[in-house]
Design an enzyme around this catalytic site. Structure first.
Site, PDB file in Angstrom:
ATOM      1  N   ASN A 197      34.773-100.843  46.105  1.00  0.00           N
ATOM      2  CA  ASN A 197      35.267 -99.802  47.003  1.00  0.00           C
ATOM      3  C   ASN A 197      35.827 -98.652  46.167  1.00  0.00           C
ATOM      4  O   ASN A 197      36.881 -98.799  45.549  1.00  0.00           O
ATOM      5  CB  ASN A 197      36.339-100.408  47.915  1.00  0.00           C
ATOM      6  CG  ASN A 197      36.923 -99.399  48.890  1.00  0.00           C
ATOM      7  OD1 ASN A 197      36.635 -98.206  48.808  1.00  0.00           O
ATOM      8  ND2 ASN A 197      37.744 -99.877  49.810  1.00  0.00           N
ATOM      9  N   HIS A 256      31.213 -96.760  54.968  1.00  0.00           N
ATOM     10  CA  HIS A 256      32.158 -96.928  53.859  1.00  0.00           C
ATOM     11  C   HIS A 256      31.973 -98.326  53.271  1.00  0.00           C
ATOM     12  O   HIS A 256      31.839 -99.308  54.004  1.00  0.00           O
ATOM     13  CB  HIS A 256      33.576 -96.728  54.371  1.00  0.00           C
ATOM     14  CG  HIS A 256      34.617 -97.048  53.357  1.00  0.00           C
ATOM     15  ND1 HIS A 256      34.581 -96.531  52.074  1.00  0.00           N
ATOM     16  CD2 HIS A 256      35.716 -97.847  53.412  1.00  0.00           C
ATOM     17  CE1 HIS A 256      35.618 -96.993  51.404  1.00  0.00           C
ATOM     18  NE2 HIS A 256      36.320 -97.805  52.177  1.00  0.00           N
ATOM     19  N   CYS A 281      40.081 -93.819  52.546  1.00  0.00           N
ATOM     20  CA  CYS A 281      38.641 -94.113  52.545  1.00  0.00           C
ATOM     21  C   CYS A 281      37.859 -93.243  53.521  1.00  0.00           C
ATOM     22  O   CYS A 281      36.636 -93.196  53.458  1.00  0.00           O
ATOM     23  CB  CYS A 281      38.408 -95.589  52.846  1.00  0.00           C
ATOM     24  SG  CYS A 281      39.119 -96.633  51.571  1.00  0.00           S
TER      25      CYS A 281
HETATM   26  N1  ACO Z   1      40.466-114.791  44.813  1.00  0.00           N
HETATM   27  C1  ACO Z   1      40.747-115.996  45.367  1.00  0.00           C
HETATM   28  N2  ACO Z   1      41.503-116.145  46.473  1.00  0.00           N
HETATM   29  C2  ACO Z   1      41.975-115.020  47.049  1.00  0.00           C
HETATM   30  C3  ACO Z   1      41.734-113.745  46.526  1.00  0.00           C
HETATM   31  C4  ACO Z   1      40.947-113.650  45.369  1.00  0.00           C
HETATM   32  N3  ACO Z   1      40.651-112.468  44.789  1.00  0.00           N
HETATM   33  N4  ACO Z   1      42.336-112.825  47.322  1.00  0.00           N
HETATM   34  C5  ACO Z   1      42.962-113.505  48.300  1.00  0.00           C
HETATM   35  N5  ACO Z   1      42.746-114.838  48.125  1.00  0.00           N
HETATM   36  C6  ACO Z   1      43.236-115.929  48.939  1.00  0.00           C
HETATM   37  C7  ACO Z   1      44.510-115.604  49.679  1.00  0.00           C
HETATM   38  O1  ACO Z   1      45.637-115.816  48.851  1.00  0.00           O
HETATM   39  C8  ACO Z   1      44.436-116.533  50.834  1.00  0.00           C
HETATM   40  O2  ACO Z   1      44.874-117.797  50.405  1.00  0.00           O
HETATM   41  P1  ACO Z   1      45.757-118.736  51.378  1.00  0.00           P
HETATM   42  O3  ACO Z   1      44.878-119.016  52.563  1.00  0.00           O
HETATM   43  O4  ACO Z   1      46.048-119.907  50.532  1.00  0.00           O
HETATM   44  O5  ACO Z   1      46.961-117.929  51.742  1.00  0.00           O
HETATM   45  C9  ACO Z   1      42.959-116.621  51.141  1.00  0.00           C
HETATM   46  O6  ACO Z   1      42.269-116.197  49.956  1.00  0.00           O
HETATM   47  C10 ACO Z   1      42.524-115.740  52.293  1.00  0.00           C
HETATM   48  O7  ACO Z   1      43.084-114.433  52.076  1.00  0.00           O
HETATM   49  P2  ACO Z   1      42.833-113.269  53.108  1.00  0.00           P
HETATM   50  O8  ACO Z   1      43.615-112.046  52.713  1.00  0.00           O
HETATM   51  O9  ACO Z   1      43.019-113.783  54.494  1.00  0.00           O
HETATM   52  O10 ACO Z   1      41.287-113.027  52.813  1.00  0.00           O
HETATM   53  P3  ACO Z   1      40.266-112.176  53.622  1.00  0.00           P
HETATM   54  O11 ACO Z   1      39.119-112.999  53.968  1.00  0.00           O
HETATM   55  O12 ACO Z   1      40.915-111.369  54.720  1.00  0.00           O
HETATM   56  O13 ACO Z   1      39.749-111.146  52.517  1.00  0.00           O
HETATM   57  C11 ACO Z   1      40.021-108.819  51.931  1.00  0.00           C
HETATM   58  C12 ACO Z   1      40.643-110.231  51.927  1.00  0.00           C
HETATM   59  C13 ACO Z   1      38.803-108.856  51.060  1.00  0.00           C
HETATM   60  C14 ACO Z   1      41.022-107.831  51.362  1.00  0.00           C
HETATM   61  C15 ACO Z   1      39.646-108.442  53.370  1.00  0.00           C
HETATM   62  O14 ACO Z   1      40.720-108.703  54.246  1.00  0.00           O
HETATM   63  C16 ACO Z   1      39.238-106.990  53.532  1.00  0.00           C
HETATM   64  O15 ACO Z   1      38.200-106.588  53.081  1.00  0.00           O
HETATM   65  N6  ACO Z   1      40.036-106.191  54.262  1.00  0.00           N
HETATM   66  C17 ACO Z   1      39.692-104.801  54.599  1.00  0.00           C
HETATM   67  C18 ACO Z   1      39.699-103.900  53.393  1.00  0.00           C
HETATM   68  C19 ACO Z   1      39.440-102.474  53.861  1.00  0.00           C
HETATM   69  O16 ACO Z   1      38.558-102.184  54.632  1.00  0.00           O
HETATM   70  N7  ACO Z   1      40.301-101.546  53.452  1.00  0.00           N
HETATM   71  C20 ACO Z   1      40.195-100.174  53.949  1.00  0.00           C
HETATM   72  C21 ACO Z   1      39.760 -99.260  52.944  1.00  0.00           C
HETATM   73  S1  ACO Z   1      40.776 -99.211  51.525  1.00  0.00           S
HETATM   74  C22 ACO Z   1      41.605 -97.680  51.538  1.00  0.00           C
HETATM   75  O17 ACO Z   1      41.689 -96.987  52.483  1.00  0.00           O
HETATM   76  C23 ACO Z   1      42.286 -97.247  50.246  1.00  0.00           C
END
Ligand code: ACO
Length: 340
Positions: free
Chosen positions: A286, A256, A116
């Site tokens: 993204n 980003h 990214c």
């Molecule tokens: N729908 C419903 N529930 C979901 C989903 C979904 N799509 N995805 C995850 N959940 C659930 C999980 O299973 C978890 O359930 P549990 O508590 O029963 O275990 C709960 O939601 C919380 O999951 P988390 O992973 O803790 O959710 P979080 O709030 O952290 O959001 C996300 C996840 C969106 C991926 C976030 O962590 C994020 O944006 N991270 C950074 C992404 C980023 O910046 N990446 C860098 C660039 S990408 C690159 O370089 C290619």
């Protein structure tokens, strides 16, 4: 002596026609529009579905639009750098394929893989070629076909990513307009949290890797989220301090587009107003290396000559950084982004 700068003299963006909404995804995996919207800010993303089409084809759309906008002939392109994690093939570079398909017979090119942060790395690199005085027409593309490496049975990643990208033209400038400063960072220890396990020399493709779905992007969201907020904020702060920029003098921050909550956190930590932060994540998701030029393309008509603009990103590697640009032209001719 006047310093030669690399000015952005044009920008173009492109996303493929097909739209994948949150409602569509809720029919494919156990998720909901409410969860995706509240946890990421994304409502829909565009997917390249045309059989036989790949990242380079989006790159071609982007570059052709850029050439048209900047009144440039393909033969004038001297260098094209393509930031991507979804190259058409493991080799050769997608940059070369784009050059060939647009008929840029006199240029050379190469890819940069910094996930990214790819556009930041590529823009800084392209600027150096111009600042030496050796190159006068350099194109920097950021484009990804994330749908080719996303597991549409994994709800934690498939809701985040989309396809698309953009590009800028870099040309020499002696009025102190263009890329002024940049901070690029990397921490390879972060590779464990965000990567694609199979298909490289570490784990070559086998029946086993395919069966275990190891050819898709793997992400542990929480540690990436935290590191993204810290990395983007700290490099923005450092860049502002060393260039005597303040929240009042900076016209735009271009972050980003990974997660709306990351963007909100950066705004809060810097006490920087959301009205001056570019946001289009809700319609594209993204697009990895594509987000920054897609933002510049969408907001082009609001940009004015002399604007102080800060780009920032964080991604797999880990890689991150920020770039300070003095915008070189009035963008009132408007964005050319369309959805053909
Ligand atoms: N729908 C419903 N529930 C979901 C989903 C979904 N799509 N995805 C995850 N959940 C659930 C999980 O299973 C978890 O359930 P549990 O508590 O029963 O275990 C709960 O939601 C919380 O999951 P988390 O992973 O803790 O959710 P979080 O709030 O952290 O959001 C996300 C996840 C969106 C991926 C976030 O962590 C994020 O944006 N991270 C950074 C992404 C980023 O910046 N990446 C860098 C660039 S990408 C690159 O370089 C290619």
């Amino acid at each position: 002596m006047t310093k030669l700068r690399a000015a952005i003299t044009g920008v173009a963006g492109y996303v493929p026609e097909h739209v994948l909404t949150n409602e569509d995804l809720a029919k494919m995996v156990d998720t909901s529009d409410e969860w995706i919207t509240s946890r990421t800010g994304i409502k829909e993303r565009h997917i390249l579905k045309t059989p036989g089409k790949a990242t380079s084809d989006m790159g071609v759309e982007i570059v052709q639009r850029l050439l048209e906008k900047t009144n440039t002939q393909a033969e004038e392109i001297e260098l094209l750098i393509c930031a991507t994690v979804t190259a058409d093939m493991k080799f050769p570079d997608t940059a070369n394929t784009i050059l060939d398909k647009v008929g840029a017979k006199n240029g050379f090119g190469f890819d940069i893989n910094a996930a990214c942060s790819g556009f930041l790395y590529a823009l800084t690199t392209g600027a150096k070629f111009v600042e030496t005085g050796t190159y006068k027409k350099v194109i920097v593309v950021g484009v990804d076909m994330m749908s080719s490496i996303v597991d549409y049975t994994d709800r934690t990643t498939c809701v985040i990513f989309g396809d698309g990208g953009g590009a800028v033209m870099l040309e020499p400038n002696t009025e102190n307009l263009g890329v002024i400063d940049s901070i690029l960072k990397a921490d390879g220890a972060g590779r464990h949290f965000l990567h694609l396990k199979a298909g490289g020399s570490l784990m070559p493709t086998s029946e086993e890797t395919v069966k275990n779905r190891l050819h898709f992007a793997y992400q542990e969201g929480k540690p990436v989220f935290k590191a993204a907020v810290t990395g983007m904020t700290s490099t923005l702060r450092e860049l502002m301090e060393r260039n005597q920029l303040t929240n009042d003098t900076v016209e735009w921050i271009v972050p980003h587009q990974a997660n709306m909550r990351i963007i909100n956190s950066v705004s809060e930590m810097l006490d920087f107003p959301m009205e001056k932060i570019m946001v289009n994540i809700y319609k594209y998701g993204n697009t990895t290396a594509g987000t920054l030029p897609l933002c510049l393309s969408d907001y082009e008509n609001q940009l004015k000559k002399g604007d102080d603009i800060l780009l920032t990103a964080f991604g797999g590697g880990f890689t991150w950084g920020s770039i300070y640009i003095k915008w070189a032209y009035d963008g009132s001719q408007g964005s050319i982004l369309n959805r053909n």
